[in-house]
Design a protein around this motif. Sequence first.
Motif, PDB file in Angstrom:
ATOM      1  N   PRO A  96       1.128  -1.009  -0.066  1.00 25.78           N
ATOM      2  CA  PRO A  96      -0.177  -0.218   0.223  1.00 25.78           C
ATOM      3  C   PRO A  96       0.739   1.414   0.047  1.00 25.78           C
ATOM      4  O   PRO A  96       0.609   2.064  -0.863  1.00 25.78           O
ATOM      5  CB  PRO A  96      -1.005  -0.215   1.374  1.00 25.78           C
ATOM      6  CG  PRO A  96      -0.709  -1.768   1.564  1.00 25.78           C
ATOM      7  CD  PRO A  96       0.277  -2.117   1.344  1.00 25.78           C
ATOM      8  N   GLN A 132      -6.185   0.728   5.234  1.00 19.92           N
ATOM      9  CA  GLN A 132      -7.249   1.582   5.117  1.00 19.92           C
ATOM     10  C   GLN A 132      -6.905   2.787   5.029  1.00 19.92           C
ATOM     11  O   GLN A 132      -7.781   3.343   3.522  1.00 19.92           O
ATOM     12  CB  GLN A 132      -8.480   0.582   5.774  1.00 19.92           C
ATOM     13  CG  GLN A 132      -8.425  -0.887   5.669  1.00 19.92           C
ATOM     14  CD  GLN A 132      -9.419  -0.785   4.203  1.00 19.92           C
ATOM     15  OE1 GLN A 132      -9.828  -0.592   3.359  1.00 19.92           O
ATOM     16  NE2 GLN A 132      -8.437  -2.715   4.025  1.00 19.92           N
ATOM     17  N   GLU A 133      -6.544   3.339   5.630  1.00 22.22           N
ATOM     18  CA  GLU A 133      -6.609   4.989   5.858  1.00 22.22           C
ATOM     19  C   GLU A 133      -5.625   5.437   3.946  1.00 22.22           C
ATOM     20  O   GLU A 133      -5.324   5.812   3.448  1.00 22.22           O
ATOM     21  CB  GLU A 133      -5.635   5.080   6.981  1.00 22.22           C
ATOM     22  CG  GLU A 133      -5.001   6.615   6.523  1.00 22.22           C
ATOM     23  CD  GLU A 133      -5.160   7.645   8.419  1.00 22.22           C
ATOM     24  OE1 GLU A 133      -3.951   8.568   8.491  1.00 22.22           O
ATOM     25  OE2 GLU A 133      -5.205   6.881   8.908  1.00 22.22           O
ATOM     26  N   ILE A 154      -4.670   3.341   1.275  1.00 21.26           N
ATOM     27  CA  ILE A 154      -5.611   3.027   0.220  1.00 21.26           C
ATOM     28  C   ILE A 154      -6.047   3.995   0.158  1.00 21.26           C
ATOM     29  O   ILE A 154      -6.765   4.595  -1.380  1.00 21.26           O
ATOM     30  CB  ILE A 154      -6.112   1.768   0.940  1.00 21.26           C
ATOM     31  CG1 ILE A 154      -5.224  -0.039   1.104  1.00 21.26           C
ATOM     32  CG2 ILE A 154      -8.005   1.801  -0.474  1.00 21.26           C
ATOM     33  CD1 ILE A 154      -6.027  -0.906   1.020  1.00 21.26           C
ATOM     34  N   ALA A 155      -7.330   4.338   0.685  1.00 26.60           N
ATOM     35  CA  ALA A 155      -7.767   5.390   0.916  1.00 26.60           C
ATOM     36  C   ALA A 155      -7.427   6.544   0.933  1.00 26.60           C
ATOM     37  O   ALA A 155      -7.810   7.795  -0.511  1.00 26.60           O
ATOM     38  CB  ALA A 155      -9.203   6.061   1.882  1.00 26.60           C
TER      39      ALA A 155
END
Length: 162
Positions: free
Chosen positions: A9, A125-126, A128-129
Amino acid sequence: MKVEDAYEPIGKFVVKFQSLELITSILLIELINQDYDVGWCIVSEMSFARVVAGLVSVGKLRIKDQKLLEELHRLALQLNECENKRNTILHSGYFEMAGEVKRFKVTAKQRAGLKKIFFDACGIQEIIANTNFIDQTNKLVVNFVKKLQTHGLVSKVFFRFC
């Protein structure tokens, strides 16, 4: 976040941001209407924030359509937000502790003095966002360039780099 889960990521984030940096720099070179080598000499000495500021300043001189100029200002705000996301993720140090990735930031400023900040790394997730946000911004820049092309402000050479 486990160490091995962080590499992909973060790497994807780097590539997406650098792509954004490239097309933003090319757009500025196009708007200053200079030979590409001359333009690269200028933008290669500028931080991303300065490229965005230059883009707005030159845009005010070259773009006569008020709606396009307003779009440029909105785009600049989003580009600045991308830079903030880049700074958070990439302008920190990372280290492994007990199999987990941790992040640190050490700064020494004249007014604030020495600061040592240690905290958990951004979650996957952060990251990726944030990568998706930057990718969307890339698309907005490309769409903006297409509009500028219809006004004769950007050459067809631009898309050779995208």
